[in-house]
Design a protein around this motif. Structure first.
Motif, PDB file in Angstrom:
ATOM      1  N   SER A 111       0.826  -1.212   0.000  1.00 27.36           N
ATOM      2  CA  SER A 111       0.000   0.000   0.000  1.00 27.36           C
ATOM      3  C   SER A 111       0.863   1.266   0.000  1.00 27.36           C
ATOM      4  CB  SER A 111      -0.935  -0.004   1.216  1.00 27.36           C
ATOM      5  OG  SER A 111      -1.853  -1.071   1.130  1.00 27.36           O
ATOM      6  N   LEU A 112       1.961   1.234   0.751  1.00 28.11           N
ATOM      7  CA  LEU A 112       2.851   2.398   0.781  1.00 28.11           C
ATOM      8  C   LEU A 112       3.485   2.630  -0.581  1.00 28.11           C
ATOM      9  CD1 LEU A 112       4.638   2.032   4.248  1.00 28.11           C
ATOM     10  CD2 LEU A 112       2.515   3.209   3.692  1.00 28.11           C
ATOM     11  N   PHE A 113       3.866   1.550  -1.259  1.00 25.80           N
ATOM     12  CA  PHE A 113       4.421   1.680  -2.608  1.00 25.80           C
ATOM     13  C   PHE A 113       3.381   2.265  -3.570  1.00 25.80           C
ATOM     14  CE2 PHE A 113       7.675  -1.664  -1.501  1.00 25.80           C
ATOM     15  CZ  PHE A 113       8.773  -0.858  -1.744  1.00 25.80           C
ATOM     16  N   ILE A 114       2.151   1.808  -3.438  1.00 27.18           N
ATOM     17  CA  ILE A 114       1.078   2.285  -4.327  1.00 27.18           C
ATOM     18  C   ILE A 114       0.822   3.773  -4.105  1.00 27.18           C
ATOM     19  CG2 ILE A 114      -1.398   2.096  -4.796  1.00 27.18           C
ATOM     20  CD1 ILE A 114      -1.146  -0.917  -4.256  1.00 27.18           C
ATOM     21  N   VAL A 115       0.816   4.185  -2.837  1.00 26.69           N
ATOM     22  CA  VAL A 115       0.614   5.610  -2.524  1.00 26.69           C
ATOM     23  C   VAL A 115       1.760   6.442  -3.100  1.00 26.69           C
ATOM     24  CG1 VAL A 115       0.625   7.278  -0.627  1.00 26.69           C
ATOM     25  CG2 VAL A 115      -0.822   5.253  -0.487  1.00 26.69           C
ATOM     26  N   ASN A 116       2.999   5.958  -2.942  1.00 27.80           N
ATOM     27  CA  ASN A 116       4.159   6.682  -3.482  1.00 27.80           C
ATOM     28  C   ASN A 116       4.095   6.787  -5.003  1.00 27.80           C
ATOM     29  OD1 ASN A 116       5.385   7.312  -1.083  1.00 27.80           O
ATOM     30  ND2 ASN A 116       6.901   5.694  -1.155  1.00 27.80           N
ATOM     31  N   PHE A 118       1.356   6.877  -6.805  1.00 30.77           N
ATOM     32  CA  PHE A 118       0.350   7.913  -7.100  1.00 30.77           C
ATOM     33  C   PHE A 118       0.952   9.301  -6.916  1.00 30.77           C
ATOM     34  CE2 PHE A 118      -2.685  10.990  -5.361  1.00 30.77           C
ATOM     35  CZ  PHE A 118      -3.594  11.064  -6.394  1.00 30.77           C
ATOM     36  N   ALA A 119       1.707   9.481  -5.815  1.00 30.45           N
ATOM     37  CA  ALA A 119       2.310  10.789  -5.532  1.00 30.45           C
ATOM     38  C   ALA A 119       3.300  11.183  -6.617  1.00 30.45           C
ATOM     39  CB  ALA A 119       2.999  10.752  -4.169  1.00 30.45           C
ATOM     40  N   ALA A 169      -6.453  15.417  -3.217  1.00 39.69           N
ATOM     41  CA  ALA A 169      -6.490  14.657  -4.480  1.00 39.69           C
ATOM     42  C   ALA A 169      -6.302  13.164  -4.204  1.00 39.69           C
ATOM     43  CB  ALA A 169      -5.411  15.154  -5.421  1.00 39.69           C
ATOM     44  N   ALA A 170      -5.408  12.830  -3.275  1.00 37.49           N
ATOM     45  CA  ALA A 170      -5.158  11.421  -2.946  1.00 37.49           C
ATOM     46  C   ALA A 170      -6.370  10.798  -2.267  1.00 37.49           C
ATOM     47  CB  ALA A 170      -3.934  11.306  -2.047  1.00 37.49           C
ATOM     48  N   LEU A 171      -6.985  11.537  -1.325  1.00 40.31           N
ATOM     49  CA  LEU A 171      -8.162  11.015  -0.630  1.00 40.31           C
ATOM     50  C   LEU A 171      -9.319  10.805  -1.608  1.00 40.31           C
ATOM     51  CD1 LEU A 171      -8.032  13.182   2.635  1.00 40.31           C
ATOM     52  CD2 LEU A 171      -7.500  10.742   2.427  1.00 40.31           C
ATOM     53  N   LYS A 172      -9.503  11.745  -2.523  1.00 39.70           N
ATOM     54  CA  LYS A 172     -10.583  11.606  -3.513  1.00 39.70           C
ATOM     55  C   LYS A 172     -10.337  10.420  -4.442  1.00 39.70           C
ATOM     56  CE  LYS A 172     -11.928  16.478  -3.610  1.00 39.70           C
ATOM     57  NZ  LYS A 172     -11.885  17.770  -4.373  1.00 39.70           N
ATOM     58  N   SER A 173      -9.063  10.067  -4.626  1.00 47.00           N
ATOM     59  CA  SER A 173      -8.736   8.925  -5.492  1.00 47.00           C
ATOM     60  C   SER A 173      -8.819   7.600  -4.742  1.00 47.00           C
ATOM     61  CB  SER A 173      -7.327   9.097  -6.073  1.00 47.00           C
ATOM     62  OG  SER A 173      -7.263  10.237  -6.906  1.00 47.00           O
ATOM     63  N   GLY A 174      -9.200   7.657  -3.453  1.00 46.22           N
ATOM     64  CA  GLY A 174      -9.425   6.429  -2.703  1.00 46.22           C
ATOM     65  C   GLY A 174      -8.272   5.968  -1.845  1.00 46.22           C
ATOM     66  N   TYR A 175      -7.216   6.773  -1.697  1.00 46.75           N
ATOM     67  CA  TYR A 175      -6.066   6.363  -0.874  1.00 46.75           C
ATOM     68  C   TYR A 175      -6.320   6.722   0.583  1.00 46.75           C
ATOM     69  CZ  TYR A 175      -3.904   5.640  -5.367  1.00 46.75           C
ATOM     70  OH  TYR A 175      -3.647   5.183  -6.628  1.00 46.75           O
ATOM     71  N   LYS A 176      -5.932   5.808   1.471  1.00 47.96           N
ATOM     72  CA  LYS A 176      -6.213   5.977   2.884  1.00 47.96           C
ATOM     73  C   LYS A 176      -5.293   7.022   3.516  1.00 47.96           C
ATOM     74  CE  LYS A 176      -7.887   1.242   3.570  1.00 47.96           C
ATOM     75  NZ  LYS A 176      -7.699  -0.022   4.314  1.00 47.96           N
ATOM     76  N   GLU A 177      -5.871   7.797   4.419  1.00 49.93           N
ATOM     77  CA  GLU A 177      -5.104   8.847   5.094  1.00 49.93           C
ATOM     78  C   GLU A 177      -3.939   8.260   5.891  1.00 49.93           C
ATOM     79  OE1 GLU A 177      -6.115  11.223   8.937  1.00 49.93           O
ATOM     80  OE2 GLU A 177      -7.045  12.329   7.269  1.00 49.93           O
TER      81      GLU A 177
END
Length: 645
Positions: A111-116, A118-119, A169-177
C-alpha cells in the motif's frame, strides 16, 4: 493471482546471472559466478550463482533459490511482486486471475508503494501540466540546466504551494489517510488537520535498487522562508535513509561497468552529472555517509571517488567518510573542486568531458589528500605534525587488508619523510588496541540463550542472534540428506527402462521413515507428486512455495567449492562426474540409509534383551537379533564394507 502459464513464460525468459548482476557485482569462477553477499557483511565472496541450474546460494547466510526468491529476500517483494518485476524486465505480459482477497491494499508495505506511485505521478503531472508547476517548478529546473528528458528520466515533480492540494487529491482517489501519513506525504497535526509536507517544493523521488519509489526529497523555492531548504520522507517500512543512496537505481550498471563509484552530496549533483554523460554517480542525499551506504556501493565496486565541495564543509565531510570507507575494505580517492563550485555547478560550467579530465588529474588517494589538507594547519609545529601523522596512521589501521596497509605505510613514510619502522610500530599498536577494543565489546554482551521452542522467537530481531544453521538438516542423519540431494539433482534421470531415479528411490525406501522433519516432508512430497502422475525435477524444488524447501534445494544443488579444470588440462588426470556413476551413488545411498535403520533396530533390540524377563521373550529377541545381524552382513557385502566380529 498470476496464471501458471505466465509464470512459466517468465521463468523460461529469466537469466539469473543477468538479474542478480543488477544488484551484486559478479565474477565468473569456473562454471558459476561469485560475488559478495548482499545479505551479510563479508570480505570474501561466498555468494554463488549457477547459470546452468538458474539458482543462487549464499553460503554466509544459508539463503538460496531462484531469481524470484532473490528478489523476495533482497527487496522484500511478495511472490507476485517479484514475478511482475521480472515480467516487466523481460517485457512479458502478465495474465492474472483476480481474487477478492488478493488485493494489495491488504498489505501495508504494498500500500505504501502504491501511494508513493500515485504521488510521483501527481507531482510530475503538476510540474508538466499545471500552470504553477510550469511557471515555478520548471523554471527552477531550467535554471539548473536540466533538459525535459532529464526531468522525466528522474521522474522529477512539483507540489503546489497550497495547504492540502495533494492530500485532497489522494483522498478523492481512494487512498487511505493513514498511508499518506505513514509515507510522510501528508502531515497530520494534533487537532486532526492535515497538510502537504512538500507544498511549494520541487520533488526528487528516491528509488530502490529495483526502481520503485520508496521516498521523496523536496526543495523549497521561496527565498527568505523560515523553513528547511530540503525535507525528506520520514523513516518507514519501505524507506530507511541510512541504507539508501540517491540515484543508485540509475547508476548501478555503470558503476559495475566502470568499476568505480562517484560519491556526491546532493540530488542535483547526481542529475547534472548524468545529463552530462557521467552516470556512475550516487549521492548520500545530504546525510552523513553511513556504513550501510558504503556496503551498498561495495555490491558493485570496491573503488569510490568522493566528489565533494571545495569549501570547509566539503573537506570535513570528505575526511569523515574516508575512514568509514577504508574500514569496509574499499579503495578511496578524493576530488575537491575549486572554491565556489560543487559537482553540479562545475560540470555545468565546463561540460562532461572537461569534468572527467579534471577528476582524472586532481583525484588523490586518501594519504596524499589527508597530508595536504592537515599539514596546512601545522605551520611547522612539530607537535601538530605529530598529530597529523598519528591521524593518518589511524586511518591506515582501519584497512583490513594488511598488504594494502603496508603499501600505504611506505607511501606515508616517503611523503612525511619519516622512518617506516616507526610508522609500522605505531600501526601495530593501533591494530592491537582496536583488536582489544573489539574483544571487550564482544565480552560486554550479556550471555544469552535463545528459546528456539518459543513460537514467537525471531532471531532477526536480535542484535547478536546465534548464527543460523546453513541447512536445516539433522547432522546425525547425513544419509537422509544424501537421499534428498540425489532426488534434487537427478530425480528425472532414467534409472532403467521407464523408471526414473525418483521412482526407484521412492520404491526402494518405502519402508524407511525419515527422522528429520524437513527432509521427511521433502521425501513425502516427492512420493505424493509421483503417485499423482506428475513429473518431479529440480525446477519443481527451486520454485517450491515452502521457503525451507527452496533454501535446502539451493544448498543441495550448489557447493562453495569447485573442482579445478587443471586436473585434466595440466595434469592429465580425468575426474569423472557423479552422473557417469549415478547408479553406484544411488545404490550406495540406499544401502547406507537401510544400514542406519538396521543398526538402530539392533540397538533397540539389545536394550529390550536387557530387560526381558521370560524365556519366550528372550528367545524371540535373540532370534530377531540373529536376523538383523544377517541383514547387516548382507548390506555390508553390497557396500563392500568389512564387518568386525
Amino acid at each position: 493471482m498470476i496464471t501458471k502459464e505466465t509464470i512459466d513464460r517468465i521463468m523460461d525468459a529469466v537469466d539469473i546471472v543477468e538479474v542478480i548482476g543488477e544488484f551484486v557485482h559478479l565474477k565468473k569462477r569456473g562454471v558459476n559466478y561469485v560475488g559478495l553477499s548482499p545479505f551479510a557483511n563479508e570480505k570474501t565472496p561466498s555468494f554463488t550463482v549457477s547459470p546452468v541450474k538458474q539458482i543462487f546460494k549464499d553460503f554466509s547466510t544459508g539463503k538460496g533459490g531462484s531469481a524470484v526468491t532473490f528478489l523476495m529476500e533482497l527487496e522484500k517483494f511478495s511472490y507476485p511482486e517479484a514475478l511482475k518485476w521480472l515480467a516487466n524486465k523481460y517485457q512479458i505480459e502478465v495474465d492474472e486471475i483476480r481474487k477478492k482477497d488478493d488485493s494489495p491494499e491488504n498489505d501495508e508495505r504494498e500500500s505504501l508503494f502504491i501511494v508513493n506511485e500515485f504521488a510521483r505521478n501527481y507531482f510530475a503531472e503538476t510540474l508538466f501540466e499545471r500552470e504553477e508547476g510550469v511557471n515555478i517548478g520548471q523554471s527552477y529546473f531550467k535554471e539548473r540546466g536540466f533538459r525535459e528528458e532529464t526531468l522525466k528520466k528522474f521522474q522529477l515533480g512539483y507540489c503546489a504551494d497550497r495547504w492540502d492540494d495533494f492530500t485532497q487529491a489522494a483522498l478523492k482517489s481512494g487512498y487511505k489517510e493513514e498511508y499518506l501519513v505513514t509515507t510522510g506525504l501528508t502531515i497530520k497535526k494534533d487537532d486532526g488537520k492535515t497538510f502537504d509536507r512538500y507544498k511549494g517544493r520541487v520533488i526528487f523521488p528516491i528509488h530502490s535498487l529495483t526502481g520503485r519509489v520508496i521516498g521523496f526529497g523536496g526543495r523549497v523555492l521561496k527565498t527568505g522562508e523560515k523553513t528547511a531548504k530540503y525535507v525528506n520522507s520520514p523513516e518507514s517500512i519501505i524507506y530507511h535513509k541510512s541504507q539508501t543512496l540517491y540515484g543508485v537505481y540509475f547508476a548501478k550498471n555503470k558503476i559495475r561497468d566502470e568499476d568505480n563509484c562517484f560519491l556526491a552530496e546532493g540530488y542535483t549533483d547526481v542529475i547534472s552529472l548524468h545529463q552530462s554523460g557521467i552516470e556512475n554517480v550516487v549521492a548520500s542525499s545530504g546525510t552523513s555517509l553511513t556504513v550501510e551506504q558504503i556496503r551498498l556501493i561495495n555490491r558493485f565496486t570496491q573503488n569510490v571517488t568522493i566528489l565533494y565541495d571545495g569549501d570547509a564543509a566539503g573537506i570535513k565531510a570528505s575526511l569523515r567518510g574516508i575512514d568509514m570507507i577504508l574500514e569496509e575494505g574499499l579503495n578511496v580517492k578524493i576530488v575537491l573542486f575549486p572554491d565556489g563550485h560543487d559537482p553540479d555547478s562545475y560540470v555545468r560550467t565546463v561540460g562532461g568531458t572537461a569534468f572527467k579530465e579534471y577528476v582524472k588529474e586532481n583525484q588523490k588517494d586518501f594519504i596524499l589528500f589527508k597530508t595536504s589538507i592537515l599539514l596546512q594547519d601545522t605551520k611547522n609545529d612539530p607537535l601538530k605534525k605529530a598529530e597529523v601523522i598519528r591521524d593518518i596512521v589511524e586511518s591506515i589501521a582501519k584497512i583490513p587488508d594488511s598488504i594494502k596497509a603496508s603499501v600505504f605505510i611506505s607511501e606515508t613514510s616517503r611523503l612525511l619523510q619519516m622512518e617506516e619502522r616507526i610508522l609500522l610500530s605505531e600501526l601495530n599498536k593501533l591494530k592491537l588496541k582496536n583488536a582489544k577494543s573489539k574483544d571487550k565489546e564482544r565480552e560486554s554482551k550479556p550471555d544469552f540463550t535463545p528459546d528456539y521452542d518459543d513460537p514467537n522467537f525471531d532471531p532477526r530481531a536480535l542484535d547478536y542472534a546465534e548464527p543460523q544453521a546453513e541447512v536445516p538438516v539433522d547432522n546425525e542423519d547425513p544419509q537422509e540428506e544424501e537421499i534428498i540431494r540425489l532426488l534434487v539433482n537427478y530425480s528425472s534421470e532414467v534409472w532403467e527402462e521407464e523408471l526414473s531415479v525418483a521412482q526407484f528411490l521412492i520404491h526402494a525406501l518405502d519402508d524407511i521413515e525419515f527422522g528429520n522433519r524437513l527432509l521427511g516432508t521433502f521425501f513425502e512430497e516427492v512420493r505424493f507428486k509421483l503417485n499423482e502422475g506428475e513429473t518431479v525435477n529440480d525446477r519443481f524444488f527451486i520454485h517450491h512455495p515452502n521457503n525451507d524447501i527452496r533454501d535446502l534445494t539451493a544448498t543441495l544443488l550448489t557447493s562453495p567449492y569447485s573442482l579445478s579444470e587443471n586436473w585434466e588440462k595440466m595434469h592429465d588426470i580425468p575426474v569423472p562426474d557423479e552422473k557417469s556413476k549415478l547408479k553406484q551413488a544411488v545404490l550406495s545411498a540406499v544401502y547406507h540409509i537401510k544400514m542406519r535403520k538396521v543398526m538402530r533396530l539392533i540397538k533397540e533390540n539389545q536394550e529390550k534383551m536387557k530387560t526381558a524377563t521370560t524365556d519366550d521373550e528372550i528367545i524371540a529377541l535373540q532370534t530377531f537379533h540373529i536376523q538383523l545381524t544377517q541383514v547387516k552382513k548382507d548390506i555390508s557385502t553390497e557396500l563392500g564394507a568389512v564387518i568386525l566380529k
